[in-house]
Design a protein around this motif. Structure first.
Motif, PDB file in Angstrom:
ATOM      1  N   VAL A 176      32.883  56.704  44.157  1.00 21.58           N
ATOM      2  CA  VAL A 176      33.986  55.897  43.641  1.00 21.58           C
ATOM      3  C   VAL A 176      35.302  56.333  44.296  1.00 21.58           C
ATOM      4  O   VAL A 176      36.077  55.496  44.768  1.00 21.58           O
ATOM      5  N   THR A 177      35.562  57.634  44.308  1.00 20.95           N
ATOM      6  CA  THR A 177      36.759  58.175  44.967  1.00 20.95           C
ATOM      7  C   THR A 177      36.388  59.464  45.684  1.00 20.95           C
ATOM      8  O   THR A 177      35.408  60.138  45.333  1.00 20.95           O
ATOM      9  N   CYS A 178      37.194  59.807  46.678  1.00 28.03           N
ATOM     10  CA  CYS A 178      36.991  61.040  47.446  1.00 28.03           C
ATOM     11  C   CYS A 178      38.359  61.609  47.804  1.00 28.03           C
ATOM     12  O   CYS A 178      39.132  60.983  48.526  1.00 28.03           O
ATOM     13  N   ARG A 179      38.653  62.790  47.254  1.00 26.15           N
ATOM     14  CA  ARG A 179      39.883  63.517  47.606  1.00 26.15           C
ATOM     15  C   ARG A 179      39.460  64.781  48.330  1.00 26.15           C
ATOM     16  O   ARG A 179      38.415  65.362  48.008  1.00 26.15           O
ATOM     17  N   VAL A 180      40.270  65.235  49.263  1.00 24.63           N
ATOM     18  CA  VAL A 180      39.877  66.418  50.037  1.00 24.63           C
ATOM     19  C   VAL A 180      41.031  67.410  50.110  1.00 24.63           C
ATOM     20  O   VAL A 180      42.200  67.025  50.130  1.00 24.63           O
ATOM     21  N   SER A 181      40.673  68.673  50.142  1.00 29.24           N
ATOM     22  CA  SER A 181      41.647  69.754  50.319  1.00 29.24           C
ATOM     23  C   SER A 181      42.124  69.768  51.772  1.00 29.24           C
ATOM     24  O   SER A 181      41.617  69.026  52.618  1.00 29.24           O
TER      25      SER A 181
ATOM     26  N   ASP B   9      27.533  71.281  50.993  1.00 30.39           N
ATOM     27  CA  ASP B   9      26.944  71.919  49.821  1.00 30.39           C
ATOM     28  C   ASP B   9      27.460  71.260  48.555  1.00 30.39           C
ATOM     29  O   ASP B   9      28.675  71.141  48.361  1.00 30.39           O
ATOM     30  N   LEU B  10      26.539  70.880  47.688  1.00 33.86           N
ATOM     31  CA  LEU B  10      26.904  70.387  46.367  1.00 33.86           C
ATOM     32  C   LEU B  10      27.221  71.602  45.509  1.00 33.86           C
ATOM     33  O   LEU B  10      26.337  72.410  45.221  1.00 33.86           O
ATOM     34  N   LEU B  11      28.495  71.749  45.155  1.00 29.54           N
ATOM     35  CA  LEU B  11      28.969  72.939  44.441  1.00 29.54           C
ATOM     36  C   LEU B  11      28.873  72.764  42.926  1.00 29.54           C
ATOM     37  O   LEU B  11      28.390  73.652  42.220  1.00 29.54           O
TER      38      LEU B  11
ATOM     39  N   ALA C 157      32.191  65.480  41.093  1.00 29.09           N
ATOM     40  CA  ALA C 157      31.369  66.442  41.840  1.00 29.09           C
ATOM     41  C   ALA C 157      32.240  67.059  42.927  1.00 29.09           C
ATOM     42  O   ALA C 157      33.158  66.414  43.442  1.00 29.09           O
ATOM     43  N   TYR C 158      31.960  68.297  43.248  1.00 30.29           N
ATOM     44  CA  TYR C 158      32.683  69.002  44.305  1.00 30.29           C
ATOM     45  C   TYR C 158      31.706  69.353  45.413  1.00 30.29           C
ATOM     46  O   TYR C 158      30.630  69.896  45.154  1.00 30.29           O
ATOM     47  N   ILE C 159      32.114  69.042  46.644  1.00 26.24           N
ATOM     48  CA  ILE C 159      31.285  69.260  47.821  1.00 26.24           C
ATOM     49  C   ILE C 159      32.003  70.232  48.748  1.00 26.24           C
ATOM     50  O   ILE C 159      33.165  70.024  49.087  1.00 26.24           O
ATOM     51  N   GLY C 160      31.306  71.288  49.157  1.00 29.48           N
ATOM     52  CA  GLY C 160      31.821  72.186  50.175  1.00 29.48           C
ATOM     53  C   GLY C 160      31.443  71.639  51.542  1.00 29.48           C
ATOM     54  O   GLY C 160      30.295  71.254  51.761  1.00 29.48           O
ATOM     55  N   LEU C 161      32.413  71.576  52.442  1.00 30.53           N
ATOM     56  CA  LEU C 161      32.175  71.087  53.798  1.00 30.53           C
ATOM     57  C   LEU C 161      32.492  72.197  54.783  1.00 30.53           C
ATOM     58  O   LEU C 161      33.493  72.912  54.614  1.00 30.53           O
ATOM     59  N   GLY C 162      31.681  72.321  55.811  1.00 31.73           N
ATOM     60  CA  GLY C 162      31.947  73.313  56.844  1.00 31.73           C
ATOM     61  C   GLY C 162      31.269  72.937  58.146  1.00 31.73           C
ATOM     62  O   GLY C 162      30.273  72.218  58.160  1.00 31.73           O
TER      63      GLY C 162
ATOM     64  N   VAL D  93      36.951  71.385  50.795  1.00 31.25           N
ATOM     65  CA  VAL D  93      36.212  70.948  49.613  1.00 31.25           C
ATOM     66  C   VAL D  93      36.659  69.530  49.301  1.00 31.25           C
ATOM     67  O   VAL D  93      37.858  69.220  49.368  1.00 31.25           O
ATOM     68  N   ALA D  94      35.692  68.683  48.979  1.00 31.04           N
ATOM     69  CA  ALA D  94      35.978  67.314  48.555  1.00 31.04           C
ATOM     70  C   ALA D  94      35.651  67.179  47.074  1.00 31.04           C
ATOM     71  O   ALA D  94      34.638  67.703  46.607  1.00 31.04           O
ATOM     72  N   ALA D  95      36.527  66.492  46.354  1.00 34.94           N
ATOM     73  CA  ALA D  95      36.289  66.138  44.951  1.00 34.94           C
ATOM     74  C   ALA D  95      35.879  64.673  44.940  1.00 34.94           C
ATOM     75  O   ALA D  95      36.644  63.806  45.363  1.00 34.94           O
TER      76      ALA D  95
END
Length: 161
Positions: A36-41, A99-101, A7-12, A60-62
Motif C-alpha cells: 500500500v505504501t513504502c517509506r525508506v530511510s 530481510d523481513l525484520l 512491515a519493516y524490510i532490511g535492504l542491503g 530499511v523500508a517501512a
C-alpha cells in the motif's frame, strides 16, 4: 489478510552498483501488488558483519502491506533472484539482500521465517535506519537507540542522496 499491516524490510547490497540496485528494488516494492505504501530511510554505508568483502549500502523500508508474512517473504526472495542474488555460502557478498525484520506484532518461528528477525537487535545497519524511520519503536530487547549505542564497534555512516 486484507487489513494493512506495517512491515519493516532490511535492504542491503555490496556488489555492483548497490545504490542503483536499492533504488530500483524500492520502486519495484512500491509498485508490487499488496504493498500500500513504502517509506525508506536514508542509505547507510557499513562494513560487513561476520563476513569479508566490500562495504554494504543498507537501508530499511517501512511498508504498509496486505500481504501475509510468507507471501511478503516470497515477494522479497523473487526480487532478490531477479537482481542476481546468489547464496554460495553464509554471509557471502551479495547483489541484493532483503530481510523481513518485523510484520506488525506477528511472532513466528518456522523453517522459512522467524519474526521478529532474530538478529535485528545486533546489527547497527538495521537499527540506525529503523530508528530513523520510527524513533518510538520498541523491540523486545529495548529501544533501537539504546541497542544501537551498545554497538559502537560496528562502523556505520549515513549517506546523503
Amino acid at each position: 489478510m486484507s487489513r494493512s499491516q506495517r512491515a519493516y524490510i532490511g535492504l542491503g547490497a555490496n556488489l555492483g552498483d548497490a545504490r542503483a540496485t536499492l533504488r530500483t528494488v524500492l520502486d519495484q516494492l512500491s509498485a508490487a501488488p499488496g504493498i500500500v505504501t513504502c517509506r525508506v530511510s536514508h542509505f547507510y554505508r557499513t562494513a560487513p558483519v561476520d563476513a569479508a568483502g566490500p562495504d554494504y549500502i543498507n537501508a530499511v523500508a517501512a511498508l504498509d502491506t496486505t500481504l501475509a508474512p510468507l507471501a511478503l517473504l516470497d515477494l522479497l526472495q523473487a526480487l532478490e533472484r531477479q537482481h542476481g542474488r546468489q547464496r554460495p555460502y553464509r554471509n557471502a557478498p551479495r547483489t541484493l539482500d532483503l530481510d523481513l525484520l518485523l510484520h506488525g506484532d506477528i511472532e513466528m518461528d518456522t523453517a522459512r521465517l522467524i519474526l521478529p528477525h532474530p538478529r535485528l537487535h545486533q546489527r547497527a545497519f538495521v537499527l540506525a535506519p529503523l530508528y530513523e524511520l520510527t524513533p518510538g519503536l520498541m523491540l523486545s530487547q529495548g529501544s533501537p537507540a539504546d541497542l544501537l549505542a551498545a554497538l559502537s564497534d560496528q562502523s556505520i555512516e549515513r549517506l546523503e542522496d
